[in-house]
Design a protein around this motif. Sequence first.
Motif, mmCIF file in Angstrom:
data_model
loop_
_atom_site.group_PDB
_atom_site.id
_atom_site.type_symbol
_atom_site.label_atom_id
_atom_site.label_comp_id
_atom_site.label_asym_id
_atom_site.label_seq_id
_atom_site.Cartn_x
_atom_site.Cartn_y
_atom_site.Cartn_z
ATOM 1 N N MET A 233 -34.111 7.902 -28.679
ATOM 2 C CA MET A 233 -33.650 6.381 -28.884
ATOM 3 C C MET A 233 -34.853 5.589 -29.083
ATOM 4 O O MET A 233 -34.813 4.399 -28.539
ATOM 5 N N ASN A 234 -35.926 5.887 -29.781
ATOM 6 C CA ASN A 234 -37.211 4.973 -30.100
ATOM 7 C C ASN A 234 -37.020 4.321 -31.156
ATOM 8 O O ASN A 234 -37.338 4.180 -32.219
ATOM 9 N N ALA A 235 -36.178 3.021 -30.710
ATOM 10 C CA ALA A 235 -35.785 2.165 -31.781
ATOM 11 C C ALA A 235 -36.934 1.620 -32.698
ATOM 12 O O ALA A 235 -37.038 1.248 -33.902
ATOM 13 N N ALA A 236 -38.080 1.217 -31.664
ATOM 14 C CA ALA A 236 -39.421 0.616 -32.547
ATOM 15 C C ALA A 236 -39.976 1.373 -33.716
ATOM 16 O O ALA A 236 -40.532 0.603 -34.274
ATOM 17 N N THR A 237 -39.741 2.797 -33.604
ATOM 18 C CA THR A 237 -40.789 3.371 -34.690
ATOM 19 C C THR A 237 -39.860 3.961 -35.891
ATOM 20 O O THR A 237 -40.503 4.473 -36.536
ATOM 21 N N GLY A 238 -38.709 3.882 -35.790
ATOM 22 C CA GLY A 238 -37.694 4.382 -36.874
ATOM 23 C C GLY A 238 -37.009 3.471 -37.746
ATOM 24 O O GLY A 238 -37.302 2.254 -37.693
ATOM 25 N N PRO A 239 -36.181 3.986 -38.673
ATOM 26 C CA PRO A 239 -35.706 3.412 -39.767
ATOM 27 C C PRO A 239 -34.586 2.547 -39.035
ATOM 28 O O PRO A 239 -33.944 3.228 -38.159
ATOM 29 N N VAL A 240 -34.167 1.490 -39.755
ATOM 30 C CA VAL A 240 -33.085 0.768 -39.137
ATOM 31 C C VAL A 240 -31.824 0.929 -40.401
ATOM 32 O O VAL A 240 -32.102 0.527 -41.429
ATOM 33 N N ALA A 241 -30.520 0.946 -39.981
ATOM 34 C CA ALA A 241 -29.373 0.704 -40.878
ATOM 35 C C ALA A 241 -28.786 -0.407 -40.616
ATOM 36 O O ALA A 241 -28.577 -0.844 -39.739
ATOM 37 N N ILE A 242 -28.677 -1.102 -41.740
ATOM 38 C CA ILE A 242 -27.983 -2.619 -41.933
ATOM 39 C C ILE A 242 -26.644 -2.286 -42.491
ATOM 40 O O ILE A 242 -26.590 -1.785 -43.506
ATOM 41 N N PHE B 192 -36.644 -7.005 -40.208
ATOM 42 C CA PHE B 192 -37.146 -5.527 -39.786
ATOM 43 C C PHE B 192 -38.234 -5.157 -40.588
ATOM 44 O O PHE B 192 -39.130 -4.568 -40.241
ATOM 45 N N GLN B 193 -38.021 -5.228 -41.921
ATOM 46 C CA GLN B 193 -38.748 -4.843 -43.047
ATOM 47 C C GLN B 193 -40.417 -5.434 -42.656
ATOM 48 O O GLN B 193 -41.209 -4.701 -42.753
ATOM 49 N N ALA B 194 -40.301 -6.784 -42.337
ATOM 50 C CA ALA B 194 -41.348 -7.453 -41.975
ATOM 51 C C ALA B 194 -42.442 -6.861 -41.045
ATOM 52 O O ALA B 194 -43.486 -6.964 -40.952
ATOM 53 N N PHE B 195 -41.553 -6.405 -39.966
ATOM 54 C CA PHE B 195 -42.141 -5.730 -38.724
ATOM 55 C C PHE B 195 -42.609 -4.258 -39.018
ATOM 56 O O PHE B 195 -42.688 -3.341 -38.075
ATOM 57 N N VAL C 211 -29.343 -1.560 -23.439
ATOM 58 C CA VAL C 211 -29.676 -3.133 -23.270
ATOM 59 C C VAL C 211 -31.124 -3.330 -23.254
ATOM 60 O O VAL C 211 -31.823 -4.073 -24.038
ATOM 61 N N THR C 212 -31.874 -2.659 -22.371
ATOM 62 C CA THR C 212 -33.210 -2.823 -22.120
ATOM 63 C C THR C 212 -34.045 -2.440 -23.488
ATOM 64 O O THR C 212 -34.938 -3.126 -23.831
ATOM 65 N N ALA C 213 -33.479 -1.269 -24.098
ATOM 66 C CA ALA C 213 -34.226 -0.936 -25.113
ATOM 67 C C ALA C 213 -34.103 -2.042 -26.393
ATOM 68 O O ALA C 213 -34.984 -2.208 -27.155
ATOM 69 N N ALA C 214 -32.858 -2.714 -26.220
ATOM 70 C CA ALA C 214 -32.713 -3.686 -27.350
ATOM 71 C C ALA C 214 -33.735 -4.790 -27.095
ATOM 72 O O ALA C 214 -34.289 -5.199 -27.936
ATOM 73 N N VAL C 215 -33.775 -5.187 -25.858
ATOM 74 C CA VAL C 215 -34.779 -6.107 -25.664
ATOM 75 C C VAL C 215 -35.960 -6.088 -26.164
ATOM 76 O O VAL C 215 -36.702 -6.697 -26.694
ATOM 77 N N GLU C 216 -36.751 -4.755 -25.779
ATOM 78 C CA GLU C 216 -37.736 -4.320 -26.395
ATOM 79 C C GLU C 216 -37.762 -4.167 -27.854
ATOM 80 O O GLU C 216 -38.723 -4.635 -28.442
ATOM 81 N N PHE C 217 -36.598 -3.808 -28.464
ATOM 82 C CA PHE C 217 -36.790 -3.754 -29.844
ATOM 83 C C PHE C 217 -36.979 -4.919 -30.557
ATOM 84 O O PHE C 217 -37.520 -5.277 -31.350
#
Lengths: 307, 307
Positions: free
Chosen positions: B1-10, B24-27, B159-165
Motif C-alpha cells: 500500500m505504498n501510495a507514495a511511489t506508485g501509479p495513481v488511477a483517476i 499527482f503528475q507534478a509530484f 487514513v494514516t497512509a492517506a495523510v502521508e500521501f
Amino acid sequence: MNAATGPVAIVGGGLIGISWSALFQAFGHDVALYEPADSARELVIGRVERLRAQLADVLPVKSVPGNIRVTGVLEDALSDACWIQENTPEDISIKRDVYSEIEKFAPPEVTIASSTSSFVWSTLSARMMEPQRLITAHPFNPPHLMPLVELYGRDVARVTAAVEFYRSCGRHPVVLKREAVGHIANRLSSALWREAVNMVAEGIADVSAIDEALVYGPGLRWSVVGAHMAYHLGGGPGGIEHYLAHLGPSQEQRWKDLGNPSLDAKTQELLIAGVRAEAAGRDISTLETQRDDGLIAAQIALRSRRP
Amino acid sequence: MNAATGPVAIVGGGLIGISWSALFQAFGHDVALYEPADSARELVIGRVERLRAQLADVLPVKSVPGNIRVTGVLEDALSDACWIQENTPEDISIKRDVYSEIEKFAPPEVTIASSTSSFVWSTLSARMMEPQRLITAHPFNPPHLMPLVELYGRDVARVTAAVEFYRSCGRHPVVLKREAVGHIANRLSSALWREAVNMVAEGIADVSAIDEALVYGPGLRWSVVGAHMAYHLGGGPGGIEHYLAHLGPSQEQRWKDLGNPSLDAKTQELLIAGVRAEAAGRDISTLETQRDDGLIAAQIALRSRRP
C-alpha cells in the motif's frame, strides 16, 4: 470637514485607540490621544511606535509621520481636531457620557466616529444634541493590520467623507445600508463559529482540524473572493444563476439547522443583481484569472513563512 | 500500500479528476485517467498541462513530472494502480456502480479515495465487498490550487497512509473523527453564507459590501488563523478561557437566530482543551507574532496584485 488634512483626536487609549493612532500618524496626521488612566497613558507612545513599525511593511505610509501627544484631559485632545475616533469600552453609559462631553468641546461639523463593535448607531446617538454627527466606524481585529472598516451613519455626506478618509489611510471601508448588531463581519464570523462549535460538541472534528480546514480551505479562498463571488465562480459558465438553480436546494436543506432566510424568488433576484453589480462587467473567465492570481500569491507568501 | 511511489488511477475526468491528475503528475506519479466520454477524454491532456503549469508557482513540484495516459476503459486505468482517486458525479447510484466495478479489477489493498462533497462514508460504502478500503478524501474548490483535503475512513492505517500521501503531494489534509454531510469546510461555508444571504434579504448590506467585508476582514484573518484560534487571541492574555467567560454570552445571544449548540460547561471544556492542543505549547505572544507575520505577508502579496 476636511478630515484628510487635519489633526485627529483619539478618545480612549486601549488597543483599538493605539492602533488607530499608529495608522493615522503613519499617514501624516497629527494625533491627540485622550486616555484617562495614568498607567495606560505612560505606555501609549511606545506602543504606538511599535505598531507603526509593523504598518510600514504593509502600507504606503508617509516618510514623515504626524506628531502624537497624549493627554488626560479630553478637552485638550479635542482642541483642533478635524476627526474624532472614539474607542471607549463597550458600555453604553460610558459612551453616551463621552459623546455628551465631546459635544461640549468640539463643534458639530467635526464627525465623531465610534469604533463600537456591539452597539448600533441609533442606540449610541439617542441622547446626542446632534446625532447626525455620529457615525459608526468599526475596525477589525487586529486593528492596525486589518484593512476592513465597517461604516454606518444617517448623514450621507459624513459617511462619504468617512469612506474617503479611511481609504486615504490605507483602509478598506464598506458601508452598511441598515444598522445591525455586529455590523457585517462579526455576524459572519459568529455564524461560522456557531457551526464550528457545533462540530466540536458533536465530535465531528476537533478544534485543530476545523481551524485547519478553514485556514487551508474557505479562509484562504475568502482572503481573495467573497462568499457570493465564490459561488458565482463555482457554478461553471452559468455563474450564480446556475449555482442557485442546481445547488440552492441543497444549501437550503443544510440551513434548516441554521436559520431563517429562504431562497425565494425575490431573494434570488437580489443575489443575482448583487453579484452582477459586483462583477462590474467582468466575465467569468476574467474573474477566475484574478481569483487564481490572488490564491497563488497568498499561498507563496504564506508558505514561505511556515515554521 | 505504498501510495507514495506508485501509479495513481483517476476515475472521472471532470474538473476534480483533472485537478488531481495535475497534482499527482507534478509530484512524480504516473497517472492513468479513466473518462467514459470521448469528447472529455480529448481535452484531458491539454487541461492537465495547463493546471500543472499553475501548480509550479505554488508548490515544490518535481522537475520531471510523471506520465499520464487517458483511457475509456476502467480496467485499463486500474491495472497497476497503487491509489485510486474517484471523482464521478454526485449521484449515489453512479458511485456505487463504479465501486462495484473497481472492486472487480483492483485488489483490496489498494485504497479507493472518493472526492465526494455530498455523501458520507457509510452511504458510499454500503454495498461494497470491502468497505474498509474506501475513504472519503474531499478536495476544496478550485482543487488544483487549494491545499485542503478532508479525510474520513474507518481503517486507521489507510487514513494514516492517506495523510502521508496527500502531504507528500503538497496538500494539507485534515481528518474527521465522525463522518458528516459536507465534511467540515462546506458546513462552515454554508453557515457563513446563510448569514450573508440573510443580510442581503434584510437589506443590511449589499452583496459587494458583504463580500468585501469578508475578504478584507475575517477571510483575510482566516487565511492565517482558524476561528477558534482567532478568539483565543482575541481574549487578551487570558486567551480562550477569558474570551468564553466575557464574550461567550453575547455569542450565544447572537446564535439564537442561528442554531442549536450551547456553551455549557462540557462544551467549554472541549473548546479549551482543543485550543490548548492546537497551541501546542506556544504562548499567546508567540502565536500573535506568527499570526501577524502571516497577515503582513498575505497583505503585501495581495496588495501587489490589486488592479
